[in-house]
Structure formats: structure tokens, C-alpha cells
Design an enzyme around this catalytic site. Structure first.
Site, short mmCIF file in Angstrom:
data_model
loop_
_atom_site.label_atom_id
_atom_site.label_comp_id
_atom_site.label_asym_id
_atom_site.label_seq_id
_atom_site.Cartn_x
_atom_site.Cartn_y
_atom_site.Cartn_z
N CYS A 65 1.00 -1.35 -0.10
CA CYS A 65 0.08 -0.11 0.12
C CYS A 65 0.78 1.45 0.09
O CYS A 65 1.84 1.19 0.80
CB CYS A 65 -0.93 0.03 1.26
SG CYS A 65 -1.98 1.26 1.27
N THR A 74 -0.69 4.45 0.04
CA THR A 74 -1.60 5.56 0.48
C THR A 74 -0.87 6.65 1.30
O THR A 74 -1.08 7.94 1.18
CB THR A 74 -2.55 5.10 1.28
OG1 THR A 74 -3.57 4.19 0.56
CG2 THR A 74 -3.64 6.24 1.85
#
Length: 350
Positions: free
Chosen positions: A191, A193
Site C-alpha cells: 500500500c 496511501t
């Protein structure tokens, strides 16, 4: 002139990740790891149904949210959250072959209308008790309303919803119909993000705070992301997680999706995040021009049979329990004392 109703805030309280702590050992009357009971029995606040097993869940990603992974984990009483990209016919075919595994599976769905339609279609034919409502950002009003909509449509099912990282939103999702709240924004191994958006919350603190909020409403939480080794799984449970979801730790095995590739004489398997460019090209044909990918693609070392890793995880958690005097998994948070550290281990020979 634009004005802001609320000024910018800085929270000075330190928040911690799994790497920031160790568990302090305590005196114990336990004689062997074999005495430790990892099975837990839960009764859920909205559905009022019960489930018993080892509360570790394979993440609903392309490489781990598969029927094959779920079947293998079910041998140990563990669970699989099946990717939302499996259609009704795939579920029917799997149910015909492995009806005994269905009770340990989640049917996953996103927020768009087509996901809701697929969820309805699957639930008409498959007696699966678990639903996983999975979005990257669980803070939107539309998601809260969606959880209520799904609860109304499936009053007798066990619903897990997320992801969030704060107590107040955990409470909101439970009040809206979730039995289990999925906790984690940005801690996953594939990830990005936090790099792309600057949004996130250290996972250990997120689990502690969300678990406290959920348990006050007789709800449950699932720690999703950030575990890279068995000790992290134990820390998640010690922090109050009722369930722990794993992605990267279950990737790269025989049962994981992806072809084995060789590079410099070593074997690997591909693994990517579900907001990565590769995932979006596979399932949507492109990356929409209004967004950026928030995941990456990596090559994970080939790890052989999944059961080898499963036994390492379960053995590690059992050992944790013996070190702190917890006779079972349920007692682990009560026996746990975290200590802050600047180093986890001696890494000279890694």
C-alpha cells in the site's frame, strides 16, 4: 475569500506501530505451548450469530483472497475473505466442492451498485454467514449509509466493514450495522496511501483505540495490515484485535495466485496492492484520470506450501501466550504489557 471553520490541529500524543514495541514477559504457570488454546468463540452484536475458530483471515486481495487459500486455512480453523472479483458461478462451483469451508469465508463487496448486485446474487445461492464491505476510505457518509443498507438487506449475516483507524468512526460503523470493523489505513506492505496522500495512523495505536471503542458497543475489530512476522500478529491480538487479516505474509506460496518467476537464480511470485496500477488495469482496464494509484507491485520470494507459514504464525502466537501467561487467545490482551523500544532485534546476520 475561503475560510475554514476549524483551524489546523496537531495531536502531540505519540502513536505507535508494531515495530515500536515489544511485549514484556511475565511469570507463568504454563508448562508448554501445547496448552495454549487459539480458538475463540464470538457472538456478534447485530446478527446474534456465533462463530468459533482461529480468528486469522486471508485478505481479500487477488493473490490471497482465493478459494484455494481459504480451503487451506480452513484446515486450521482459520478464515478467508474472498476477493470481490469472484462471480456467482465461481462461488457455486466452489460450494459444490467444499461446502465445509463456506462457514469460514467472507463474501466481499465494494461500494458501487454492481458490487451490491453481485453480493445479492451470491447470497441467494450460497449459505455464507460473513460479508466483508471493503473500501479504502471508510470515513465517507456514503459508506456509512451503505453499511446500513447492507445491514437492512442482510439482517442475519455477520458484516465486517472498513477501513477506519479512529474510535469515533469505529463506533459509527457499528451503530450503522457492522459487527466487525476493519482497522488500518496505509500499513499494508504493498500500500502506498501514506506516500501518495499523507494519510494514515500507526497500526498498533489504531488497533488499541478502535478495539476500545468497539468493545464498548459489544462490537469487534479486525486488524488489517502491517503484520510482517508472527510476532506482529501476536502484538495485534495483544492490542485488542479480535481478528487479524494478513496479505503479504500469505503471498508467495504454492496456494497463492501468481506464476512462479525466476530472477538471478531465485524463485519469486508477483504480489500487488488492490489500489495499484496493475490491479486497476486488470479489473477496470485503466487508472481513472481523476486518481493516482495507491499500491505497488513487488516480487515476493517463493515460500513453498502455505501450511509451513501457517504453523510458524500459530506457533509464534502460542509462544507469545506462554511468555506472558495467557492460557488462551482471549486472555492475551489482559496479560499483555507493551514496552517502547528503539530496536526490535539484532539484525547483523540478515
Amino acid at each position: 475569500m475561503e475560510t475554514s471553520e476549524d483551524p489546523m490541529r496537531i495531536e502531540a500524543e505519540i502513536k505507535l506501530d508494531y515495530k515500536d514495541v515489544l511485549l514484556r514477559p511475565k511469570r507463568s504457570s504454563l508448562k508448554s505451548r501445547a496448552e495454549i488454546e487459539l480458538n475463540r468463540k464470538f457472538t456478534f452484536c447485530h446478527s446474534d450469530k456465533t462463530w468459533e475458530g482461529i480468528p486469522i483471515i486471508a485478505a481479500n486481495m487477488d493473490h490471497t483472497g482465493t478459494f484455494r487459500i481459504a480451503t487451506e486455512l480452513a484446515k486450521n480453523g482459520m478464515m478467508g475473505a474472498i476477493s470481490k472479483f469472484h462471480d456467482v458461478e465461481s462461488w457455486k462451483k466452489f460450494h459444490n466442492k467444499h461446502p465445509e469451508v463456506i462457514n469460514n469465508c467472507f463474501v466481499s463487496a465494494g461500494l458501487v451498485e454492481n458490487d451490491f448486485n453481485t453480493l445479492n446474487a451470491v447470497m441467494k445461492d450460497i449459505p455464507c454467514p460473513f460479508i466483508c464491505l471493503d473500501v479504502a476510505n471508510g470515513y465517507t457518509e456514503s459508506f456509512v449509509e451503505y453499511v446500513s443498507r447492507v445491514r437492512e438487506a442482510f439482517p442475519d449475516h455477520i458484516i465486517m466493514a472498513g477501513n477506519v483507524v479512529t474510535g469515533e468512526m469505529t463506533e459509527q460503523l457499528i451503530l450503522s450495522g457492522a459487527d466487525i470493523v476493519k482497522v488500518g489505513i496505509g500499513p499494508g506492505s504493498v500500500c502506498t496511501t501514506r506516500h501518495k496522500t499523507g494519510i494514515g495512523y500507526p497500526q498498533l495505536s489504531a488497533v488499541i483505540e478502535c478495539a476500545d471503542a468497539a468493545h464498548g458497543l459489544h462490537g469487534h475489530v479486525c486488524a488489517d495490515g502491517g503484520c510482517t512476522k508472527p510476532g506482529d500478529v501476536a502484538k495485534a491480538f495483544a492490542a485488542g484485535a479480535d481478528f487479524v487479516m494478513l496479505g503479504g505474509m500469505l503471498a508467495g506460496h504454492d496456494e497463492s495466485e501468481g506464476e512462479i518467476v525466476e530472477k538471478d537464480g531465485k524463485k519469486f511470485k508477483e504480489f500487488y496492492g488492490m489500489s495499484s496500477r496493475d490491479a486497476m488495469h486488470k479489473h477496470k482496464g485503466t487508472v481513472a484520470d481523476y486518481r493516482a494509484s495507491e499500491g505497488k507491485t513487488v516480487l515476493v520470494p517463493y515460500r513453498g506450501p502455505l501450511q509451513t507459514t501457517v504453523q510458524e504464525i500459530l506457533g509464534g502466537v502460542r509462544s507469545t501466550c506462554t511468555y506472558v501467561g495467557a492460557v488462551n487467545l482471549k486472555a492475551l490482551p489482559k496479560c499483555a504489557t507493551f514496552i517502547r523500544v528503539t530496536s526490535q532485534a539484532n539484525e547483523i546476520f540478515t
